[in-house]
Design an enzyme around this catalytic site. Structure first.
Site, PDB file in Angstrom:
ATOM      1  N   LYS A  47       1.002  -1.366  -0.041  1.00  0.00           N
ATOM      2  CA  LYS A  47      -0.039   0.009   0.042  1.00  0.00           C
ATOM      3  C   LYS A  47       0.756   1.085   0.054  1.00  0.00           C
ATOM      4  O   LYS A  47       1.450   1.759   1.040  1.00  0.00           O
ATOM      5  CB  LYS A  47      -0.839   0.230   1.120  1.00  0.00           C
ATOM      6  CG  LYS A  47      -1.982   1.283   1.115  1.00  0.00           C
ATOM      7  CD  LYS A  47      -2.511   1.638   2.317  1.00  0.00           C
ATOM      8  CE  LYS A  47      -1.586   2.851   2.610  1.00  0.00           C
ATOM      9  NZ  LYS A  47      -1.551   4.246   1.857  1.00  0.00           N
ATOM     10  N   GLY A  77       7.009   6.018   7.601  1.00  0.00           N
ATOM     11  CA  GLY A  77       6.256   6.973   7.605  1.00  0.00           C
ATOM     12  C   GLY A  77       6.362   7.725   9.128  1.00  0.00           C
ATOM     13  O   GLY A  77       7.824   7.652   9.665  1.00  0.00           O
ATOM     14  N   SER A  78       5.147   8.283   9.487  1.00  0.00           N
ATOM     15  CA  SER A  78       5.587   9.119  10.942  1.00  0.00           C
ATOM     16  C   SER A  78       5.649   8.351  12.020  1.00  0.00           C
ATOM     17  O   SER A  78       5.220   7.216  12.146  1.00  0.00           O
ATOM     18  CB  SER A  78       4.276  10.172  10.991  1.00  0.00           C
ATOM     19  OG  SER A  78       3.334   9.366  11.371  1.00  0.00           O
ATOM     20  N   VAL A  89       2.375   7.155  13.662  1.00  0.00           N
ATOM     21  CA  VAL A  89       1.683   6.004  13.209  1.00  0.00           C
ATOM     22  C   VAL A  89       2.533   4.636  13.525  1.00  0.00           C
ATOM     23  O   VAL A  89       1.961   3.627  13.825  1.00  0.00           O
ATOM     24  CB  VAL A  89       1.535   6.269  11.619  1.00  0.00           C
ATOM     25  CG1 VAL A  89       0.821   4.772  10.928  1.00  0.00           C
ATOM     26  CG2 VAL A  89       0.387   7.459  11.267  1.00  0.00           C
ATOM     27  N   GLY A  90       3.988   5.040  13.162  1.00  0.00           N
ATOM     28  CA  GLY A  90       4.581   3.655  13.394  1.00  0.00           C
ATOM     29  C   GLY A  90       4.572   3.308  14.913  1.00  0.00           C
ATOM     30  O   GLY A  90       4.191   1.975  14.995  1.00  0.00           O
ATOM     31  N   GLU A 126      10.215   2.531  10.093  1.00  0.00           N
ATOM     32  CA  GLU A 126      11.215   3.385   9.840  1.00  0.00           C
ATOM     33  C   GLU A 126      10.566   4.843   9.901  1.00  0.00           C
ATOM     34  O   GLU A 126       9.420   5.169   9.248  1.00  0.00           O
ATOM     35  CB  GLU A 126      11.670   3.301   8.487  1.00  0.00           C
ATOM     36  CG  GLU A 126      13.118   3.941   8.032  1.00  0.00           C
ATOM     37  CD  GLU A 126      14.217   3.369   9.080  1.00  0.00           C
ATOM     38  OE1 GLU A 126      14.407   4.156   9.942  1.00  0.00           O
ATOM     39  OE2 GLU A 126      14.386   2.210   9.207  1.00  0.00           O
ATOM     40  N   CYS A 132      13.510  11.811   5.612  1.00  0.00           N
ATOM     41  CA  CYS A 132      13.855  11.635   6.957  1.00  0.00           C
ATOM     42  C   CYS A 132      15.161  11.624   7.374  1.00  0.00           C
ATOM     43  O   CYS A 132      15.404  11.817   8.650  1.00  0.00           O
ATOM     44  CB  CYS A 132      13.104  10.076   7.476  1.00  0.00           C
ATOM     45  SG  CYS A 132      13.572   8.926   6.311  1.00  0.00           S
ATOM     46  N   GLU A 146      10.170  17.001  14.150  1.00  0.00           N
ATOM     47  CA  GLU A 146      10.433  16.902  12.761  1.00  0.00           C
ATOM     48  C   GLU A 146       9.546  17.912  12.322  1.00  0.00           C
ATOM     49  O   GLU A 146       8.272  17.754  12.396  1.00  0.00           O
ATOM     50  CB  GLU A 146      10.283  15.468  12.565  1.00  0.00           C
ATOM     51  CG  GLU A 146      10.582  15.244  11.016  1.00  0.00           C
ATOM     52  CD  GLU A 146      10.454  13.542  10.581  1.00  0.00           C
ATOM     53  OE1 GLU A 146       9.466  13.214  10.684  1.00  0.00           O
ATOM     54  OE2 GLU A 146      11.505  13.353   9.947  1.00  0.00           O
TER      55      GLU A 146
HETATM   56  C1  UN1 Z   1      14.190   8.972   3.567  1.00  0.00           C
HETATM   57  O1  UN1 Z   1      14.892  10.158   3.710  1.00  0.00           O
HETATM   58  O2  UN1 Z   1      13.160   8.939   3.793  1.00  0.00           O
HETATM   59  O3  UN1 Z   1      20.028   8.449   2.760  1.00  0.00           O
HETATM   60  C2  UN1 Z   1      15.082   8.069   3.012  1.00  0.00           C
HETATM   61  C3  UN1 Z   1      19.415   8.952   1.788  1.00  0.00           C
HETATM   62  C4  UN1 Z   1      18.314   8.505   0.684  1.00  0.00           C
HETATM   63  C5  UN1 Z   1      17.382   7.822   1.367  1.00  0.00           C
HETATM   64  C6  UN1 Z   1      16.449   8.764   2.321  1.00  0.00           C
HETATM   65  N1  UN1 Z   1      19.204   7.202   0.262  1.00  0.00           N
HETATM   66  O4  UN1 Z   1      19.033  10.431   2.162  1.00  0.00           O
END
Ligand code: UN1
Length: 497
Positions: free
Chosen positions: A175, A228-229, A232-233, A250, A284, A385
């Site tokens: 999804k 995701g956030s 939620v995680g 993650e 992220c 964040e």
């Molecule tokens: C993310 O930030 O959601 O290391 C993933 C990085 C990328 C992947 C980022 N290869 O910035």
């Protein structure tokens, strides 16, 4: 004419039982519709999970090198379509074209890498304490996985989950984010064309609210991989823990770059600019805190502001664009809210801070690259964040102080230090609380052949991507096999001949 994309269930492209659709638009120009996808409901999820369950026994037994060969073909198709898909990433997600192409390249890298894993997937063989007995551990698939992915890396992150999960012998229900569903569909098309059998990869479009939790907690699902956030995680992890489902999440980041007094400032500025404003700060791994030694602080911020001022906002397909739009109105408003919070908390707005709407920018969600200085570690802009083009500069007295500030955040995904002193690098490497530490490089740009993931509020469960401790640990379980060929009962720990 708007293209209508579909779900993929049991190898067939289908609409939702709801009869409804969702629209995906270009965040740089909301007049441009990228496509529509089914607005799926529980019934669609039920069918997708049933298809994945049905396909699992056959897929599990297909030799892993054969599964790997399919991934290799997918890699070759992605190479052929890189330009087309890269442009699609830019149109649907907003990141500038070189980054859109990088997003696809990350999937290509992952496809080749995981294709090779089909011929490794290795376990261990160790000696037995008893004669005529052997022992080994092997990796076995887990079953049906729910894969839930965000919009910020609409091809790369799905590839991090799809490719290792299926090469390991699992089947999946995928999804993707409802903001980048067309990219996800095109990736699944590639897998389908490469020869992934029906039911192995099922795609169900829809919103997180409508089907995200329903899918993750479904009785027919054995494991969940979510990006995701943090909110939620954490919620999914709590629920899935009680249901004995494997789960890896993650989540967010508040990634620091430490700039020491002996750093090459030109390099540090360039790195900070790339990590703070690349992908419009919507990674992220984005750098959202710059922790700068007091001796070089003033010079650093002057250089940073001068460089950031030159970044041009606009449509990511245009060559001159340095920073694209935010993904949608809600995200834009959230970021503007944080800018307001920063002001109210007493931080100094050094640059940016406003939405821009002149000319073509009016059709998208654009915010100026924004730099706050005089930020205190307790301020919300230093702790939460933001996921936008906003960076907070904090002053540090020395390395210990800088690392203390860096570790003060609740997150721990990526981190970085700029210094020419080898001892400083060793201390940073040892003491920074983060899943990734960069030395003389910014916080973004992880390579796929190493594990990816964070500590504290950034990650729960196993990590993603390659290498020891990477995604194969997420998508397989260890099984231990003892074989006794002595022809008699041998008792471990007891028989001592
Ligand atoms: C993310 O930030 O959601 O290391 C993933 C990085 C990328 C992947 C980022 N290869 O910035």
């Amino acid at each position: 004419m708007t293209a209508n994309y579909k779900n993929l269930i049991n190898g067939k492209w289908t609409d939702s039982a709801s009869g409804k659709t969702l629209k995906s638009v270009n965040p740089a120009n909301t007049d441009e519709v990228i496509g529509t996808v089914p607005a799926s409901i529980a019934k669609d999820v039920d069918e997708a999970v049933a298809a994945a369950r049905k396909a699992y026994p056959g897929w599990r037994l297909l030799p892993a090198p054969k599964r790997g060969e399919i991934l290799f073909r997918a890699a070759e198709l992605l190479v052929k379509r890189k330009d087309e898909l890269g442009r699609l990433v830019t149109r649907e997600m907003g990141k500038v074209l070189p980054e859109g192409l990088g997003d696809v390249q990350e999937a290509i890298d992952m496809a080749y890498y995981m294709a090779g894993e089909g011929r490794r997937l290795s376990g261990e063989t160790v000696p037995s304490e008893l004669p005529s007995k052997d022992c080994k551990s092997v990796r076995v698939p887990i079953g049906v996985f729910a894969l839930i992915t965000p919009w910020n890396f609409p091809i790369a992150i799905p590839s991090w989950k799809l490719l290792p999960s299926i090469v390991s012998g699992n089947t999946v229900v995928f999804k993707p984010s409802s903001y980048t569903p067309v990219c996800a569909t095109r990736l699944v098309e590639v897998l389908h064309e490469a020869g992934v059998p029906e039911g192995v990869v099922n795609l169900v479009h829809g919103t997180g609210d409508e089907i995200g939790e329903y899918l993750s907690t479904h009785r027919g699902v054995d494991g969940v991989s979510f990006t995701g956030s943090t909110a939620v995680g954490e919620r999914l992890a709590r629920i899935c823990g009680g249901l004995e489902k494997e789960i890896s999440c993650e989540m967010g980041g508040k990634n620091p770059i430490i700039v020491m007094d002996d750093a090459r400032l030109d390099l540090a500025v360039e790195g900070a600019l790339w990590a703070a404003f690349g992908t419009t700060g919507q990674r992220c791994t984005a750098a959202s805190r710059l922790i700068v030694h007091e001796k070089v602080h003033d010079k650093f911020i002057d250089m940073l502001a001068a460089a950031a001022k030159k970044l041009k906002l606009g449509d990511g397909l245009k060559k001159e664009t340095g920073v694209g739009p935010l993904i949608n109105e809600a995200q834009m408003n959230k970021v503007l809210g944080y800018i307001e919070t920063g002001r109210k908390e007493g931080a100094r707005l050094l640059l940016g801070g406003k939405r821009r709407t002149e000319g073509e920018l009016a059709k998208g969600f654009f915010i100026e690259p924004t730099i706050f200085t005089g930020v205190d570690p307790e301020m919300r802009i230093a702790r939460e964040e933001i996921f936008g083009p906003v960076v907070a500069v904090l002053k540090a007295k020395d390395l210990t102080d800088a690392i203390g500030i860096a570790n003060g955040a609740e997150y721990g995904l990526s981190s970085s230090i700029y210094t020419q002193d080898v001892n400083n690098t060793a201390i940073a490497e040892r003491d920074l609380e983060a899943g990734i530490v960069y030395i003389n490089a910014p916080t973004i740009g992880a390579e796929i052949q190493l594990p990816f993931g964070g500590t504290k509020k950034s990650g729960l469960g196993r990590k993603e991507a390659g290498g020891r401790g990477g995604a194969l640990d997420m998508f397989t379980k260890w099984k231990v096999v003892y074989r006794d060929f002595s022809g008699r009962l041998q008792r471990a720990q007891i028989d001592k001949e």
